[in-house]
Design a protein around this motif. Sequence first.
Motif, mmCIF file in Angstrom:
data_model
loop_
_atom_site.group_PDB
_atom_site.id
_atom_site.type_symbol
_atom_site.label_atom_id
_atom_site.label_comp_id
_atom_site.label_asym_id
_atom_site.label_seq_id
_atom_site.Cartn_x
_atom_site.Cartn_y
_atom_site.Cartn_z
ATOM 1 N N PRO A 1 44.159 63.241 -38.707
ATOM 2 C CA PRO A 1 44.732 63.072 -37.373
ATOM 3 C C PRO A 1 44.922 64.427 -36.692
ATOM 4 N N GLY A 2 44.591 64.482 -35.441
ATOM 5 C CA GLY A 2 44.705 65.727 -34.693
ATOM 6 C C GLY A 2 46.131 65.984 -34.265
ATOM 7 N N PRO A 3 46.364 67.108 -33.613
ATOM 8 C CA PRO A 3 47.718 67.439 -33.174
ATOM 9 C C PRO A 3 48.242 66.439 -32.148
ATOM 10 N N GLU A 4 47.344 65.811 -31.392
ATOM 11 C CA GLU A 4 47.769 64.842 -30.388
ATOM 12 C C GLU A 4 48.463 63.650 -31.053
ATOM 13 N N SER A 5 47.873 63.131 -32.120
ATOM 14 C CA SER A 5 48.477 61.994 -32.810
ATOM 15 C C SER A 5 49.741 62.418 -33.550
ATOM 16 N N GLU A 6 49.808 63.668 -33.997
ATOM 17 C CA GLU A 6 51.001 64.164 -34.667
ATOM 18 C C GLU A 6 52.174 64.187 -33.696
ATOM 19 N N VAL A 7 51.927 64.619 -32.469
ATOM 20 C CA VAL A 7 52.975 64.639 -31.456
ATOM 21 C C VAL A 7 53.401 63.216 -31.149
ATOM 22 N N ARG A 8 52.435 62.322 -31.051
ATOM 23 C CA ARG A 8 52.747 60.934 -30.746
ATOM 24 C C ARG A 8 53.588 60.319 -31.858
ATOM 25 N N THR A 9 53.220 60.569 -33.092
ATOM 26 C CA THR A 9 53.977 59.991 -34.194
ATOM 27 C C THR A 9 55.363 60.614 -34.284
ATOM 28 N N ASP A 10 55.495 61.889 -33.952
ATOM 29 C CA ASP A 10 56.804 62.523 -33.947
ATOM 30 C C ASP A 10 57.683 61.888 -32.872
ATOM 31 N N ALA A 11 57.118 61.634 -31.717
ATOM 32 C CA ALA A 11 57.872 60.976 -30.647
ATOM 33 C C ALA A 11 58.251 59.557 -31.059
ATOM 34 N N GLU A 12 57.336 58.867 -31.726
ATOM 35 C CA GLU A 12 57.645 57.519 -32.206
ATOM 36 C C GLU A 12 58.760 57.560 -33.242
ATOM 37 N N ARG A 13 58.692 58.549 -34.122
ATOM 38 C CA ARG A 13 59.721 58.672 -35.151
ATOM 39 C C ARG A 13 61.088 58.909 -34.517
ATOM 40 N N ARG A 14 61.152 59.785 -33.511
ATOM 41 C CA ARG A 14 62.422 60.037 -32.826
ATOM 42 C C ARG A 14 62.924 58.795 -32.103
ATOM 43 N N ARG A 15 61.991 58.045 -31.493
ATOM 44 C CA ARG A 15 62.377 56.819 -30.790
ATOM 45 C C ARG A 15 62.924 55.783 -31.766
ATOM 46 N N ARG A 16 62.237 55.626 -32.902
ATOM 47 C CA ARG A 16 62.703 54.660 -33.908
ATOM 48 C C ARG A 16 64.045 55.090 -34.490
ATOM 49 N N ARG A 17 64.228 56.385 -34.702
ATOM 50 C CA ARG A 17 65.491 56.894 -35.241
ATOM 51 C C ARG A 17 66.628 56.663 -34.256
ATOM 52 N N ALA A 18 66.368 56.907 -32.979
ATOM 53 C CA ALA A 18 67.396 56.675 -31.955
ATOM 54 C C ALA A 18 67.776 55.195 -31.913
ATOM 55 N N GLN A 19 66.776 54.323 -31.998
ATOM 56 C CA GLN A 19 67.035 52.883 -32.010
ATOM 57 C C GLN A 19 67.874 52.507 -33.234
ATOM 58 N N PHE A 20 67.524 53.050 -34.387
ATOM 59 C CA PHE A 20 68.268 52.774 -35.610
ATOM 60 C C PHE A 20 69.722 53.221 -35.477
ATOM 61 N N LEU A 21 69.936 54.429 -34.937
ATOM 62 C CA LEU A 21 71.302 54.941 -34.801
ATOM 63 C C LEU A 21 72.112 54.112 -33.809
#
Length: 70
Positions: A16-36
């Motif tokens: 995966p390129g850096p573009e997908s890494e940024v996307r997955t990082d943003a998804e991870r933060r979004r999921r974490r915020a939802q969880f909290l």
Amino acid sequence: MPDREIHDMPSRDHDPGPESEVRTDAERRRRRAQFLRELAEARALRARVQPRRAKVARLRRAMRMRTFRW
């Protein structure tokens, strides 16, 4: 998994390129915020349903914070 076709299986050599890494990082933060948010909502619900237990937990936490040494 013999009934699955080869193209359904994820490729191991796909880098995966850096573009997908940024996307997955943003998804991870979004999921974490939802969880909290859900965790805070669950704690608030527990405090409403079991006020005595919530009060005891609050007092214990306050005592721990008072005796904690910085």
